[in-house]
Design an enzyme around this catalytic site. Structure first.
Site, PDB file in Angstrom:
ATOM      1  N   HIS A 378       0.783  -1.288  -0.088  1.00  0.00           N
ATOM      2  CA  HIS A 378       0.225   0.006   0.155  1.00  0.00           C
ATOM      3  C   HIS A 378       0.880   1.238   0.002  1.00  0.00           C
ATOM      4  O   HIS A 378       0.210   2.306   0.105  1.00  0.00           O
ATOM      5  CB  HIS A 378      -0.946   0.204   1.022  1.00  0.00           C
ATOM      6  CG  HIS A 378      -2.203  -0.770   0.911  1.00  0.00           C
ATOM      7  ND1 HIS A 378      -3.254  -0.432   0.428  1.00  0.00           N
ATOM      8  CD2 HIS A 378      -2.421  -2.130   1.441  1.00  0.00           C
ATOM      9  CE1 HIS A 378      -4.138  -1.401   0.542  1.00  0.00           C
ATOM     10  NE2 HIS A 378      -3.818  -2.430   1.058  1.00  0.00           N
ATOM     11  N   LYS A 569      -9.017  13.727   3.957  1.00  0.00           N
ATOM     12  CA  LYS A 569      -8.052  12.790   3.735  1.00  0.00           C
ATOM     13  C   LYS A 569      -7.079  13.209   4.988  1.00  0.00           C
ATOM     14  O   LYS A 569      -7.044  14.191   5.530  1.00  0.00           O
ATOM     15  CB  LYS A 569      -6.903  12.726   2.638  1.00  0.00           C
ATOM     16  CG  LYS A 569      -6.514  14.113   2.364  1.00  0.00           C
ATOM     17  CD  LYS A 569      -5.540  13.754   0.859  1.00  0.00           C
ATOM     18  CE  LYS A 569      -6.505  13.854  -0.276  1.00  0.00           C
ATOM     19  NZ  LYS A 569      -6.672  12.652  -1.000  1.00  0.00           N
ATOM     20  N   ARG A 570      -6.342  11.920   5.357  1.00  0.00           N
ATOM     21  CA  ARG A 570      -5.558  12.120   6.429  1.00  0.00           C
ATOM     22  C   ARG A 570      -4.535  13.231   6.229  1.00  0.00           C
ATOM     23  O   ARG A 570      -3.982  13.688   5.135  1.00  0.00           O
ATOM     24  CB  ARG A 570      -4.646  10.980   6.918  1.00  0.00           C
ATOM     25  CG  ARG A 570      -5.311   9.886   7.366  1.00  0.00           C
ATOM     26  CD  ARG A 570      -5.956  10.058   8.758  1.00  0.00           C
ATOM     27  NE  ARG A 570      -4.957  10.179   9.781  1.00  0.00           N
ATOM     28  CZ  ARG A 570      -4.793   9.275  10.821  1.00  0.00           C
ATOM     29  NH1 ARG A 570      -5.368   8.181  10.638  1.00  0.00           N
ATOM     30  NH2 ARG A 570      -3.705   9.490  11.561  1.00  0.00           N
ATOM     31  N   LYS A 575       0.711  14.418   1.114  1.00  0.00           N
ATOM     32  CA  LYS A 575      -0.695  14.721   0.575  1.00  0.00           C
ATOM     33  C   LYS A 575      -0.814  16.287   0.392  1.00  0.00           C
ATOM     34  O   LYS A 575      -1.932  16.734  -0.378  1.00  0.00           O
ATOM     35  CB  LYS A 575      -1.993  14.391   1.516  1.00  0.00           C
ATOM     36  CG  LYS A 575      -1.681  12.626   1.444  1.00  0.00           C
ATOM     37  CD  LYS A 575      -2.880  12.238   2.481  1.00  0.00           C
ATOM     38  CE  LYS A 575      -2.941  10.822   2.824  1.00  0.00           C
ATOM     39  NZ  LYS A 575      -3.512  10.064   1.559  1.00  0.00           N
ATOM     40  N   THR A 677      -8.621   6.635  -2.864  1.00  0.00           N
ATOM     41  CA  THR A 677      -9.831   6.217  -3.247  1.00  0.00           C
ATOM     42  C   THR A 677     -10.880   6.892  -2.919  1.00  0.00           C
ATOM     43  O   THR A 677     -11.989   7.031  -3.390  1.00  0.00           O
ATOM     44  CB  THR A 677     -10.332   4.839  -2.157  1.00  0.00           C
ATOM     45  OG1 THR A 677      -9.698   5.015  -0.942  1.00  0.00           O
ATOM     46  CG2 THR A 677      -9.474   3.412  -2.906  1.00  0.00           C
ATOM     47  N   LYS A 681     -14.581   8.362  -5.016  1.00  0.00           N
ATOM     48  CA  LYS A 681     -15.885   8.608  -4.475  1.00  0.00           C
ATOM     49  C   LYS A 681     -16.263  10.058  -5.049  1.00  0.00           C
ATOM     50  O   LYS A 681     -17.567  10.303  -5.119  1.00  0.00           O
ATOM     51  CB  LYS A 681     -15.703   8.741  -2.880  1.00  0.00           C
ATOM     52  CG  LYS A 681     -15.541   7.386  -2.340  1.00  0.00           C
ATOM     53  CD  LYS A 681     -14.901   7.300  -0.985  1.00  0.00           C
ATOM     54  CE  LYS A 681     -14.394   5.942  -0.532  1.00  0.00           C
ATOM     55  NZ  LYS A 681     -13.593   5.755   0.843  1.00  0.00           N
TER      56      LYS A 681
END
Length: 843
Positions: A378, A569-570, A575, A677, A681
């Site tokens: 992952h 998101k985290r 990110k 992911t 969505k």
């Protein structure tokens, strides 16, 4: 504008969910009252909302139980191959509505609850999220369970029943504060304890090599108590099982070590054993090498493998007699999927059982082990890769360390034959990393011990083969596969966005819910004014509803006609929430400079949790809240720009915000996000993506056409080239005036007037040691955001792009992902056939 319809009112007009039969409604009401009566000691008149929720949950659960029993009987009769999905995280969210959707009960329940004078949405809001995961990896596991059941696979999810899931996040004075998530406080109506399947798990002790074989002795025992949760497929009467283990001390725990005087302490010490399943480690993409974490990892693996072998040996329904004694057929009947390296100890544990307990030869055991296990990677981030110190393993799991050394010895022997004299390659490929502290590389263990290794998006799988696992790929190219992630359209469209689900069904029928590729049929309607109008109207209704929620929660007046620009998101440097912050500041400065210009209004929302020990991530949250304090209170800006930090982002909040979003921010540095992911969505729910060519964004752009996404910034090869030549943040800072202004404001205390150097660590990191090259993509990002603002002013063209995106989502269903795992890794065939309902006559 008229106030938006509630979801319940919308559902009254909707066909996607099946009509509510009159007798069905009346039965539901009867059963609801029966449950209320029997679960309530007190008088009906003083029932609380929670009592009503439990009565409804138990009523819906009644519809599951018969199907659950029949499904398991069906598996015992047919004896199919079974897949076991091992994961330390299952981020399930709420269960009630999802179950109603999958069992086609939603309309009938709505009607029954309405007739009883209750409010369905209020009851649903009482359910606690099952937050047994951190982010993508745990939510993926939850989507996979839904798809495995919907595709009729005999599948079991195995994990830990954490007493406390991911912490609840409170924002206090702009800072994240963690609170324990006591989700089991009022009980969990969806689980069933199964004490009859309790299993012992051993720790510590020592190893004896005897003429009869190897014995692991003088161990400490902890019991694993299973709790089962039913996992219904979509309208096919299949109900699979998620089994989560809870740690229990044995009755004699520590008592034998004490004299009578130590009795109280001995009983208190039972907590030490039971701490194993107490709390989820709250780190996303970060490895924390604590003994308790290793205990959790081995605990779930040891209990699960005992269960797998028990079920393999006695495969008659309700039977305990041993039917199969020969374990050589295990790979024909069992597939074990390791979700990341967290369950990696399954490999040495399976070897221990086969060699020490079942007395197979090493060669035979190894063949069984590798043909049974498969591994999903992952992440490529080095700080996320698990490397356990050998001294910790030696103390906690001495036999397993011996087995790992033997696996490594044989593995290196093979490599030495293939590459004679290449000592450097042996060092790189060893399972044991030498250094001042010897460590076991768990990813290497997983690769060597599995027959298949996959990444979770095409670009990620290619990076694994080219960099992280290059040596292993050269030796065993056939082992490496790609399985691009997906999401379940049941939860992430039908359940959370019923209006959109219905508009689609009106055009193309509702078979797309179990075959998402059918969304391609929407391409015929791209220029259809009625569809364009319908989709825009649904989005606006969702935005109105979410605006009302935001105003109630945050006391900020929201302009529902503004663009809802969302990054949830985290919180992690890779990110790049900081890139988003720089854009917000740039927009703010532009509005201040030209207040009379006609700006495209935006409401920018950022949400996500920071790992409690991750200083930079917590500071990033503080920066976002600080920017919001300045921007939201500036009368010059008005409602043209608002900044909201969404507190306590979780599955249930995602289900509210994603259907209301216009723009989805997927802006990680190319080559760092394995897949993502959330991006899928948003796409399915009619938001456009601004993103880098990273993770699954690459395949989203391929499916929908790059012109229908807002793609910007460096590609993987650009990042690699910059790594070679060197990244100089100061060059961008000195060259780009808007970037310099924004950084100077952060550094100079403009956003922290009471503490000028509050963000000095962020400034220092961005200017001098930013691994994720925020400044290198700043210019391209700002230009791309300008294109977004321009397009948003043309609602018709914007909505056409939305339709292209929705129509191109088919690939990103977890049904497609799971079909590929089943056929290409597990050797199983998915099926869309319905099994008979409990009240149907047996075949």
């Amino acid at each position: 504008m008229a106030s938006p319809l509630t979801d319940q009112e919308k559902r009254k007009q909707i066909s996607v969910r099946g009509l509510a039969g009159v007798e069905n409604v009346s039965d539901l009401k009867t059963n609801f009252n029966r449950h209320l009566h029997f679960t309530l000691v007190k008088d009906r008149n003083v029932a609380t909302k929670r009592d009503y929720y439990f009565a409804l949950a138990n009523t819906v659960r009644d519809h599951l139980v018969g199907r659950w029993i029949r499904t398991q009987q069906h598996y015992y009769e047919k004896d199919p191959k079974r897949v076991y999905y091992l994961s330390l995280e299952f981020y399930m969210g709420r269960t009630l509505q999802n179950t109603m959707v999958n069992l086609a009960l939603e309309n009938a329940c709505d009607e029954a609850i309405y007739q009883l004078g209750l409010d369905m949405e209020e009851l649903q809001d009482i359910e606690e999220d099952a937050g047994l995961g951190n982010g993508g990896l745990g939510r993926l596991a939850a989507c996979f369970l839904d798809s495995m059941a919907s595709l009729g696979l005999a599948a079991y999810g195995y994990g830990i029943r954490y007493e406390f899931g991911i912490f609840n996040q409170k924002i206090v004075n702009g800072w994240q504060v963690e609170e324990a998530d006591d989700w089991l406080r009022y009980g969990n109506p969806w689980e069933k304890a199964r004490p009859e399947y309790m299993r012992p798990v051993h720790f510590y002790g020592r190893v004896e090599h005897t003429p009869e074989g190897v014995k692991w002795v003088d161990t400490q025992v902890v019991l694993a108590l299973p709790y089962d949760t039913p996992i219904p497929g979509y309208r096919n009467n299949v109900v699979n099982t998620m089994r989560l283990w809870s740690a229990k001390a044995p009755c004699d725990f520590n008592l034998k070590d004490f004299n009578v005087g130590g009795y109280i302490q001995a009983v208190l010490d039972r907590n030490l054993a039971e701490n194993i399943s107490r709390v989820l480690y709250p780190n996303d993409n970060f490895f924390e090498g604590k003994e308790l974490r290793l205990k959790q990892e081995y605990f779930v693996v040891a209990a699960t493998l005992q269960d797998i072998i028990r079920r393999f040996k006695s495969s008659k329904f309700g039977s305990t007699e041993v039917v199969r004694v020969d374990l050589s057929t295990l790979p024909e009947k069992v597939a074990i999927q390791l979700n990341d390296t967290h369950p990696a100890m399954a490999i040495p544990e399976l070897m221990r059982i086969l060699v020490d307990t079942e007395h197979l030869t090493w060669e035979k055991a190894w063949d069984i082990c590798t043909r049974t296990c498969a591994y999903t990677n992952h992440t490529v981030l080095p700080e996320a890769l698990e490397r356990w110190p050998t001294d910790l393993l030696q103390n906690l799991l001495p036999r397993h360390l011996e087995i790992i050394y033997e696996i490594n010895r044989r593995h290196l022997e093979r490599i030495a034959k293939l590459y004679p004299g290449d000592d450097d390659r042996l060092r790189r490929m060893s399972l044991v990393e030498e250094g001042h502290q010897k460590k076991i590389n768990m990813a290497h263990l997983c690769i060597v011990g599995s027959h298949a290794v996959n990444g979770v998006a095409r670009i990620h799988s290619d990076i694994l083969k080219a960099t992280l696992f290059k040596d292993f790929y050269e030796v065993d190219p056939d082992k490496f596969q790609n399985k691009t992630n997906g999401i379940t359209p049941r939860r992430w469209l039908v359940m959370c966005n019923p209006g959109l689900a219905e508009v689609i069904a009106e055009r193309i029928g509702d078979d797309y819910i179990r075959d998402l590729d059918q969304l391609k049929k929407l391409l015929e309607f791209v220029d259809d004014d009625s569809l364009i109008c319908d989709i825009a109207k649904i989005k606006q209704e969702n935005k109105l509803k979410f605006s009302a929620y935001l105003e109630e929660q945050y006391k900020v007046k929201i302009n529902p006609n503004s663009m809802f620009d969302v990054q949830v998101k985290r919180i992690h440097e890779y990110k790049r929430q900081l890139l988003n912050c720089l854009h917000i500041i740039t927009l703010y400065n532009r509005i201040k400079k030209e207040p009379n210009k006609d700006w495209t209004p935006r409401t920018i929302m950022i949400g996500g949790k920071a790992a409690p020990g991750y200083h930079t991530a917590k500071l990033i949250i503080r920066l976002i809240t600080a920017i919001g304090e300045i921007v939201n209170n500036d009368p010059v800006v008005g409602d043209r720009l608002k900044v909201i930090f969404l507190e306590n982002y979780k599955v249930t909040l995602a289900e509210r915000i994603i259907p209301a979003s216009d723009l989805s921010e997927q802006i990680s540095t190319a080559g760092t996000e394995a897949s993502g992911t959330g991006n899928m969505k948003f796409m399915l729910n009619g938001a456009l993506t601004i993103g880098t060519m990273d993770g699954a964004n690459v395949e989203m752009a391929e499916e929908a056409g790059e012109e229908n996404l807002f793609i910007f910034g460096m590609r993987v090869e650009d990042v690699e080239a910059m790594d070679k030549s060197g990244y100089d943040a100061m060059e961008y800072y000195n060259r780009i005036p808007e970037l310099k202004q924004a950084m100077d404001q952060i550094a100079g205390g403009f956003f922290s007037p009471d503490q000028h150097d509050l963000f000095k660590d962020i400034v220092n990191m961005l200017l001098h040691h930013d691994r994720f090259k925020v400044f290198a993509d700043y210019e391209a990002y700002i230009k791309c955001q300008d294109k977004v603002s321009a397009l948003y002013r043309n609602p018709k063209e914007w909505t056409k792009k939305v339709i292209y995106n929705i129509a191109s989502c088919g690939k990103f269903s977890s049904d497609r992902t799971i079909s590929q795992y089943a056929r290409e890794i597990w050797g199983m065939e998915p099926s869309l056939e319905k099994i008979p309902a409990p009240d149907d006559p047996r075949q």
